[in-house]
Design a protein around this motif. Structure first.
Motif, PDB file in Angstrom:
ATOM      1  N   SER A 146      11.764  46.986  35.876  1.00  0.00           N
ATOM      2  CA  SER A 146      11.017  46.059  36.715  1.00  0.00           C
ATOM      3  C   SER A 146      11.640  44.667  36.760  1.00  0.00           C
ATOM      4  N   ASN A 147      12.614  44.407  35.906  1.00  0.00           N
ATOM      5  CA  ASN A 147      13.253  43.086  35.899  1.00  0.00           C
ATOM      6  C   ASN A 147      14.506  43.020  36.768  1.00  0.00           C
ATOM      7  N   PHE A 148      14.766  44.058  37.557  1.00  0.00           N
ATOM      8  CA  PHE A 148      15.926  44.074  38.448  1.00  0.00           C
ATOM      9  C   PHE A 148      15.451  43.906  39.886  1.00  0.00           C
ATOM     10  N   ARG A 149      16.074  42.978  40.600  1.00  0.00           N
ATOM     11  CA  ARG A 149      15.699  42.729  41.987  1.00  0.00           C
ATOM     12  C   ARG A 149      16.949  42.470  42.826  1.00  0.00           C
ATOM     13  N   ALA A 150      16.771  42.583  44.127  1.00  0.00           N
ATOM     14  CA  ALA A 150      17.870  42.333  45.063  1.00  0.00           C
ATOM     15  C   ALA A 150      17.430  41.314  46.100  1.00  0.00           C
ATOM     16  N   LEU A 151      18.301  40.357  46.357  1.00  0.00           N
ATOM     17  CA  LEU A 151      18.127  39.434  47.480  1.00  0.00           C
ATOM     18  C   LEU A 151      19.047  39.958  48.577  1.00  0.00           C
ATOM     19  N   SER A 152      18.470  40.620  49.562  1.00  0.00           N
ATOM     20  CA  SER A 152      19.271  41.362  50.532  1.00  0.00           C
ATOM     21  C   SER A 152      19.659  40.517  51.740  1.00  0.00           C
ATOM     22  N   HIS A 153      20.958  40.411  51.934  1.00  0.00           N
ATOM     23  CA  HIS A 153      21.480  39.976  53.229  1.00  0.00           C
ATOM     24  C   HIS A 153      22.545  40.988  53.653  1.00  0.00           C
ATOM     25  N   LEU A 154      22.197  42.262  53.496  1.00  0.00           N
ATOM     26  CA  LEU A 154      23.031  43.335  54.015  1.00  0.00           C
ATOM     27  C   LEU A 154      22.859  43.382  55.528  1.00  0.00           C
ATOM     28  N   VAL A 155      23.959  43.487  56.242  1.00  0.00           N
ATOM     29  CA  VAL A 155      23.896  43.398  57.691  1.00  0.00           C
ATOM     30  C   VAL A 155      24.581  44.601  58.340  1.00  0.00           C
ATOM     31  N   LEU A 156      24.295  44.792  59.617  1.00  0.00           N
ATOM     32  CA  LEU A 156      24.785  45.930  60.382  1.00  0.00           C
ATOM     33  C   LEU A 156      25.802  45.465  61.411  1.00  0.00           C
ATOM     34  N   ILE A 157      26.783  46.288  61.682  1.00  0.00           N
ATOM     35  CA  ILE A 157      27.904  45.869  62.515  1.00  0.00           C
ATOM     36  C   ILE A 157      27.601  45.905  64.007  1.00  0.00           C
ATOM     37  N   GLU A 158      26.694  46.770  64.455  1.00  0.00           N
ATOM     38  CA  GLU A 158      26.477  46.910  65.897  1.00  0.00           C
ATOM     39  C   GLU A 158      25.864  45.667  66.548  1.00  0.00           C
ATOM     40  N   PRO A 159      24.796  45.058  65.989  1.00  0.00           N
ATOM     41  CA  PRO A 159      24.154  43.927  66.688  1.00  0.00           C
ATOM     42  C   PRO A 159      25.076  42.746  66.972  1.00  0.00           C
ATOM     43  N   PRO A 160      25.931  42.291  66.034  1.00  0.00           N
ATOM     44  CA  PRO A 160      26.794  41.158  66.395  1.00  0.00           C
ATOM     45  C   PRO A 160      27.801  41.504  67.486  1.00  0.00           C
ATOM     46  N   LEU A 161      28.266  42.753  67.519  1.00  0.00           N
ATOM     47  CA  LEU A 161      29.184  43.148  68.585  1.00  0.00           C
ATOM     48  C   LEU A 161      28.462  43.166  69.929  1.00  0.00           C
ATOM     49  N   ARG A 162      27.212  43.592  69.922  1.00  0.00           N
ATOM     50  CA  ARG A 162      26.418  43.542  71.160  1.00  0.00           C
ATOM     51  C   ARG A 162      26.242  42.098  71.623  1.00  0.00           C
ATOM     52  N   ALA A 163      25.962  41.208  70.664  1.00  0.00           N
ATOM     53  CA  ALA A 163      25.774  39.802  71.017  1.00  0.00           C
ATOM     54  C   ALA A 163      27.044  39.210  71.612  1.00  0.00           C
ATOM     55  N   LEU A 164      28.200  39.553  71.050  1.00  0.00           N
ATOM     56  CA  LEU A 164      29.464  39.037  71.569  1.00  0.00           C
ATOM     57  C   LEU A 164      29.762  39.575  72.970  1.00  0.00           C
ATOM     58  N   LEU A 165      29.532  40.852  73.167  1.00  0.00           N
ATOM     59  CA  LEU A 165      29.838  41.455  74.456  1.00  0.00           C
ATOM     60  C   LEU A 165      28.893  40.983  75.553  1.00  0.00           C
TER      61      LEU A 165
END
Length: 373
Positions: free
Chosen positions: A166-185
């Protein structure tokens, strides 16, 4: 060594360069060079390290994309990590290349120098082991990266749940590759003719995140490896598609990447994570469903509830060109801070921190050119 030499063989490189020159000479003439975006920061580093951009004919140009995980870290995430590191009884674990990324109130490295509890780790399993060894501390892993690093974080969280840590946690900023490519296009000001897709991301995802590029935008994409021969072969494959007016996905990195990707890794990520409604990206702003958040079954391992409200802080220097460089609209040397107020020793922007950042690559391998600009 034989494996590496095979993909750096000068005779193979020379043959590929001649083939590229011949194919490029047959392309229609345009008012701007044909532009190829290498999506991955690892590709950017390799291009400059081996001088591949200098081997291209004048009617071809590399454009740097948003595929460096450290480079797209927004200041808000660094601020959250710093706040957690300063929290009593908390140990913040981070990859080494994220330590110097500047936030609104300094970096993790500066926070550690001031007494905050920050530990550099090689990955989430190292952070998990620290949680096992220090049950009196809350160990928070700063989880960053694209689909490449998400499976390892998912497996660590699955282990923590199975062990009742219970003392282990994650601060997630894992991201996905498709959305930024869509934004650029979707940006009419950006003129990209083809893409070299990220080989490491594709090991996990396969071709699925990129299928919209030829289907919706009629632009080809070649998933490439990271050695000189890989990248030059990828360029040649794109040129052949340009010449035939084709738009499809090809895999140059066939020794590692497959169309379906790694099904076991995909399943682990799907078990632990789900797309977040929106995520913040340095240079691109808020993008819908572009990051990963913990599913309800794993919310007890989320570090976000440990945070207090972050007060207002000074923003990034408005002269910083990171946003424009990340979106392919500016070369690093065109930024007014580059090489003057922003250097690897004293970075003002994230792209000068990571070895995969375009600014760091330019500084390391093109500093003399920049001085002559």
């Amino acid at each position: 060594m034989k494996y590496i030499d095979e993909f750096r063989d000068p005779s193979v490189v020379r043959n590929l360069v001649r083939a590229i020159e011949k194919q490029a000479a047959e392309l229609p003439v345009k008012d701007l060079p044909w532009q190829i975006m290498e999506v991955c920061g690892g590709h950017t580093h390799a291009i400059f390290r081996f001088g591949l951009d200098r081997l291209l004919p004048d009617n071809l140009e590399f454009v740097h994309g948003p595929g460096c995980p450290v480079c797209v870290l927004p200041q808000s995430v660094i601020d959250q990590a710093v706040q957690l590191a300063r929290r009593p009884g908390t140990l913040l674990c981070s990859y080494g290349d994220a330590m110097r990324v500047p936030g609104n109130r300094g970096s993790l490295l500066a926070a550690r120098a001031a007494g905050a509890a920050v530990q550099v780790v090689y990955g989430p399993r190292d952070a998990l082991e620290l949680a096992r060894r220090h049950p009196d501390k809350t160990v928070v892993f700063l989880a960053i990266g694209f689909e490449t690093t998400a499976p390892a974080t998912a497996l660590a969280l699955r282990s923590a749940r199975a062990e009742g840590l219970s003392n282990f946690r994650a601060l997630s900023h894992l991201v996905l590759i498709e959305p930024p490519l869509r934004a650029l296009l979707a940006d009419p000001g950006l003129r990209i003719d083809g893409f070299i897709g990220p080989g490491h991301v594709s090991l996990v995802t396969g071709t699925a995140p990129f299928e919209f590029i030829p289907a919706e935008y009629r632009k080809p994409l070649v998933i490439g490896g990271f050695e000189p021969v890989d990248l030059l072969q990828s360029v040649l494959m794109l040129l052949r598609q340009f010449a035939r007016d084709e738009a499809r996905i090809e895999i140059q990195y066939r020794r590692a990447a497959t169309p379906g990707g790694n099904r076991a890794a995909q399943a682990a990520v799907s078990e632990v994570f789900e797309p977040a409604p929106q995520s913040d990206w340095r240079g691109l702003g808020l993008l819908p469903r572009s990051g990963l958040q913990l599913r309800d079954d794993y919310r007890d391992f989320d570090a976000l509830p440990l945070l207090d409200v972050v007060d207002d802080a000074p923003g990034q220097d408005p002269r910083c060109g990171c946003a424009a460089v990340l979106s392919g609209k500016m070369k690093p040397v065109q930024c007014p801070l580059f090489g003057r107020e922003c250097t690897p020793k004293d970075p003002r922007g994230a792209l000068m921190v990571s070895s995969e950042g375009a600014c760091a690559a330019w500084y390391q391998y093109r500093l003399q050119d920049c001085a002559n600009e």
